[in-house]
Design a protein around this motif. Structure first.
Motif, short mmCIF file in Angstrom:
data_model
loop_
_atom_site.label_atom_id
_atom_site.label_comp_id
_atom_site.label_asym_id
_atom_site.label_seq_id
_atom_site.Cartn_x
_atom_site.Cartn_y
_atom_site.Cartn_z
N SER A 84 0.82 -1.22 0.00
CA SER A 84 0.00 0.00 0.00
C SER A 84 0.85 1.26 0.00
CB SER A 84 -0.91 0.01 1.23
OG SER A 84 -0.16 0.12 2.42
N GLY A 85 0.33 2.27 -0.68
CA GLY A 85 0.90 3.61 -0.62
C GLY A 85 2.27 3.76 -1.25
N ASN A 86 2.65 2.81 -2.11
CA ASN A 86 3.96 2.89 -2.75
C ASN A 86 3.90 3.68 -4.05
OD1 ASN A 86 5.52 0.80 -0.99
ND2 ASN A 86 3.65 -0.28 -1.60
N LEU A 87 5.00 4.36 -4.38
CA LEU A 87 5.17 4.98 -5.69
C LEU A 87 6.17 4.12 -6.46
CD1 LEU A 87 5.02 7.13 -7.90
CD2 LEU A 87 6.72 8.46 -6.62
N VAL A 88 5.70 3.50 -7.55
CA VAL A 88 6.54 2.64 -8.37
C VAL A 88 6.57 3.24 -9.76
CG1 VAL A 88 6.85 0.31 -9.28
CG2 VAL A 88 5.89 0.63 -6.99
N SER A 89 7.77 3.60 -10.24
CA SER A 89 7.85 4.40 -11.45
C SER A 89 8.97 3.93 -12.36
CB SER A 89 8.09 5.87 -11.08
OG SER A 89 8.25 6.66 -12.22
N GLY A 90 8.65 3.81 -13.66
CA GLY A 90 9.67 3.64 -14.69
C GLY A 90 10.03 2.21 -15.04
N PHE A 91 9.42 1.22 -14.40
CA PHE A 91 9.74 -0.17 -14.68
C PHE A 91 8.88 -0.69 -15.84
CE2 PHE A 91 11.05 0.50 -10.35
CZ PHE A 91 12.24 -0.21 -10.25
N THR A 92 9.40 -1.69 -16.52
CA THR A 92 8.61 -2.32 -17.58
C THR A 92 7.29 -2.83 -17.01
OG1 THR A 92 10.63 -2.98 -18.73
CG2 THR A 92 8.60 -4.14 -19.33
N THR A 93 7.37 -3.56 -15.89
CA THR A 93 6.17 -4.00 -15.17
C THR A 93 6.20 -3.38 -13.77
OG1 THR A 93 6.05 -6.09 -16.36
CG2 THR A 93 4.91 -5.98 -14.26
N GLY A 94 5.12 -2.69 -13.43
CA GLY A 94 5.10 -2.02 -12.12
C GLY A 94 5.06 -3.00 -10.97
N MET A 95 4.04 -3.89 -10.97
CA MET A 95 3.91 -4.91 -9.93
C MET A 95 3.51 -6.22 -10.59
SD MET A 95 1.96 -3.03 -6.76
CE MET A 95 2.62 -1.54 -6.01
N SER A 96 4.03 -7.33 -10.05
CA SER A 96 3.72 -8.64 -10.59
C SER A 96 3.49 -9.63 -9.45
CB SER A 96 4.88 -9.14 -11.48
OG SER A 96 4.61 -10.43 -11.98
N PHE A 97 2.34 -10.32 -9.52
CA PHE A 97 1.98 -11.32 -8.50
C PHE A 97 1.82 -12.64 -9.22
CE2 PHE A 97 0.91 -7.20 -6.95
CZ PHE A 97 1.20 -7.24 -5.60
N LYS A 98 2.84 -13.50 -9.09
CA LYS A 98 2.93 -14.70 -9.91
C LYS A 98 2.64 -15.96 -9.10
CE LYS A 98 6.23 -12.69 -13.16
NZ LYS A 98 7.58 -12.79 -13.79
N GLY A 99 2.49 -17.08 -9.81
CA GLY A 99 2.29 -18.37 -9.17
C GLY A 99 1.00 -18.41 -8.37
N THR A 100 1.09 -18.94 -7.16
CA THR A 100 -0.10 -19.11 -6.31
C THR A 100 -0.33 -17.93 -5.39
OG1 THR A 100 1.22 -20.29 -4.67
CG2 THR A 100 0.14 -21.62 -6.37
N SER A 101 0.33 -16.82 -5.65
CA SER A 101 0.17 -15.64 -4.81
C SER A 101 -1.31 -15.29 -4.66
CB SER A 101 0.93 -14.47 -5.45
OG SER A 101 0.75 -13.30 -4.71
N ALA A 102 -1.78 -15.14 -3.42
CA ALA A 102 -3.21 -14.92 -3.19
C ALA A 102 -3.44 -14.19 -1.87
CB ALA A 102 -3.94 -16.26 -3.16
N PHE A 103 -4.64 -13.59 -1.77
CA PHE A 103 -5.11 -12.92 -0.56
C PHE A 103 -4.24 -11.71 -0.18
CE2 PHE A 103 -5.78 -17.58 0.04
CZ PHE A 103 -7.09 -17.60 -0.43
N ASN A 104 -3.51 -11.20 -1.16
CA ASN A 104 -2.76 -9.98 -0.94
C ASN A 104 -3.65 -8.78 -1.26
OD1 ASN A 104 0.02 -11.19 -0.50
ND2 ASN A 104 -0.46 -12.03 -2.51
N VAL A 105 -3.51 -7.72 -0.49
CA VAL A 105 -4.27 -6.49 -0.72
C VAL A 105 -3.32 -5.45 -1.31
CG1 VAL A 105 -5.62 -4.65 0.32
CG2 VAL A 105 -5.84 -7.01 1.17
N ILE A 106 -3.65 -4.99 -2.52
CA ILE A 106 -2.82 -4.04 -3.26
C ILE A 106 -3.61 -2.73 -3.30
CG2 ILE A 106 -1.60 -3.66 -5.44
CD1 ILE A 106 -2.32 -6.89 -5.71
N ARG A 107 -3.21 -1.77 -2.49
CA ARG A 107 -4.09 -0.65 -2.20
C ARG A 107 -3.36 0.69 -2.28
NH1 ARG A 107 -5.87 -1.42 3.49
NH2 ARG A 107 -7.43 -2.84 2.62
N ASN A 108 -3.99 1.65 -2.97
CA ASN A 108 -3.57 3.05 -2.96
C ASN A 108 -2.12 3.26 -3.39
OD1 ASN A 108 -6.14 3.69 -2.01
ND2 ASN A 108 -5.52 3.70 0.13
N ASN A 109 -1.68 2.45 -4.33
CA ASN A 109 -0.36 2.64 -4.91
C ASN A 109 -0.45 3.51 -6.16
OD1 ASN A 109 1.30 0.51 -3.29
ND2 ASN A 109 -0.54 -0.58 -3.96
N VAL A 110 0.64 4.22 -6.48
CA VAL A 110 0.75 4.95 -7.74
C VAL A 110 1.81 4.23 -8.59
CG1 VAL A 110 1.36 7.12 -8.85
CG2 VAL A 110 0.09 7.13 -6.69
#
Length: 260
Positions: free
Chosen positions: A208-234
């Motif tokens: 939450s609340g992260n600024l992620v800038s300039g990457f080919t992929t901003g965020m990636s949740f792979k495989g069995t990744s689950a029940f994560n809350v991805i909130r209020n990021n730029v």
């Protein structure tokens, strides 16, 4: 018993000395670090000056004890560059805090593995932006098979991968208010993945609340990744904003912008 003026003055002086002595003793508990070291005893540690280490020395600071507070004291740990070296590694330890300094020219800035209840805060991490010929690239912070890890208020720049969380034993972690900015060759801002010898992915984190800038992929949740809350990021991205391979993660209030 009533104290006369002389007794009161003497008592006050003794009280002041006792308190000052206590403060001096308390300050003396902090152990100074001046060279690459392994911390295998609990306690409070502080970096005395900038520290530079070579490729053959292993992690510059290796924490293998519970109950460790590591204050970099505003100083810098500089690695050998060339995709070599780890500045700080926490291995099999609990109740560890790391804060207040800079890490540069390391393959991995901070690695937390097989650990729990770890806080990483107020670090400035800078890589060299090397071409990514093979994985993993230069990485700011990596969390492997660890729980209750807080990664907060860090500034990560010019890494191929900003924050990397791995393995099914990882969970209950919080990544918040970090600024993760690609320079050259930025591949992934924040990535969730299986770990070596563990096909499962992390679960039940808050990002939450992260600024992620300039990457080919901003965020990636792979495989069995689950029940994560991805909130209020730029997220400002090149190709993919948020890559999801699971329908069991929750996205709320993110601002995702493709860079043209």
């Amino acid at each position: 018993m009533r104290l006369n003026d002389t007794s009161r003055a003497l008592f006050a002086a003794l009280f002041l000395v006792a308190n000052c002595t206590g403060l001096m003793a308390q300050d003396g508990i902090r152990r100074l670090i001046a060279n690459p070291t392994t911390i295998d005893q609990p306690g409070s540690y502080i970096l005395r000056s900038n520290l530079r280490y070579g490729p053959a020395s292993g992690p510059a600071i290796l924490v293998q004890a519970d109950g460790v507070s590591l204050d970099l004291n505003g100083f810098e740990i500089q690695g050998p560059g060339g995709k070599q070296g780890t500045a700080i590694m926490v291995d099999g330890a609990h109740g560890v805090s790391i804060s207040n300094g800079s890490l540069s020219d390391n393959w991995f800035g901070v690695v937390v593995q097989n650990s729990g209840n770890v806080t990483i805060k107020n670090l400035r991490i800078r890589a060299q932006g090397l071409v990514i010929a093979e994985l993993p690239p230069e990485t700011g912070i990596m969390v492997v098979e660890s729980r209750n890890v807080v990664v907060e208020d860090n500034a990560i720049f010019n890494t191929g991968l900003g924050i990397f969380v791995r393995g099914g034993m990882s969970g209950g972690n919080r990544l918040s208010n970090n600024t993760v900015t690609a320079g050259t060759n930025g591949l992934l801002g924040i990535c969730y993945n299986p770990a070596p010898n563990d096909p499962e992915s992390p679960k039940s984190d808050i990002v939450s609340g992260n600024l992620v800038s300039g990457f080919t992929t901003g965020m990636s949740f792979k495989g069995t990744s689950a029940f994560n809350v991805i909130r209020n990021n730029v997220i400002q991205y090149g190709t993919t904003g948020i890559e999801q391979l699971s329908t069991k993660n929750t996205e709320e209030g993110n601002t995702v912008v493709k860079m043209q």
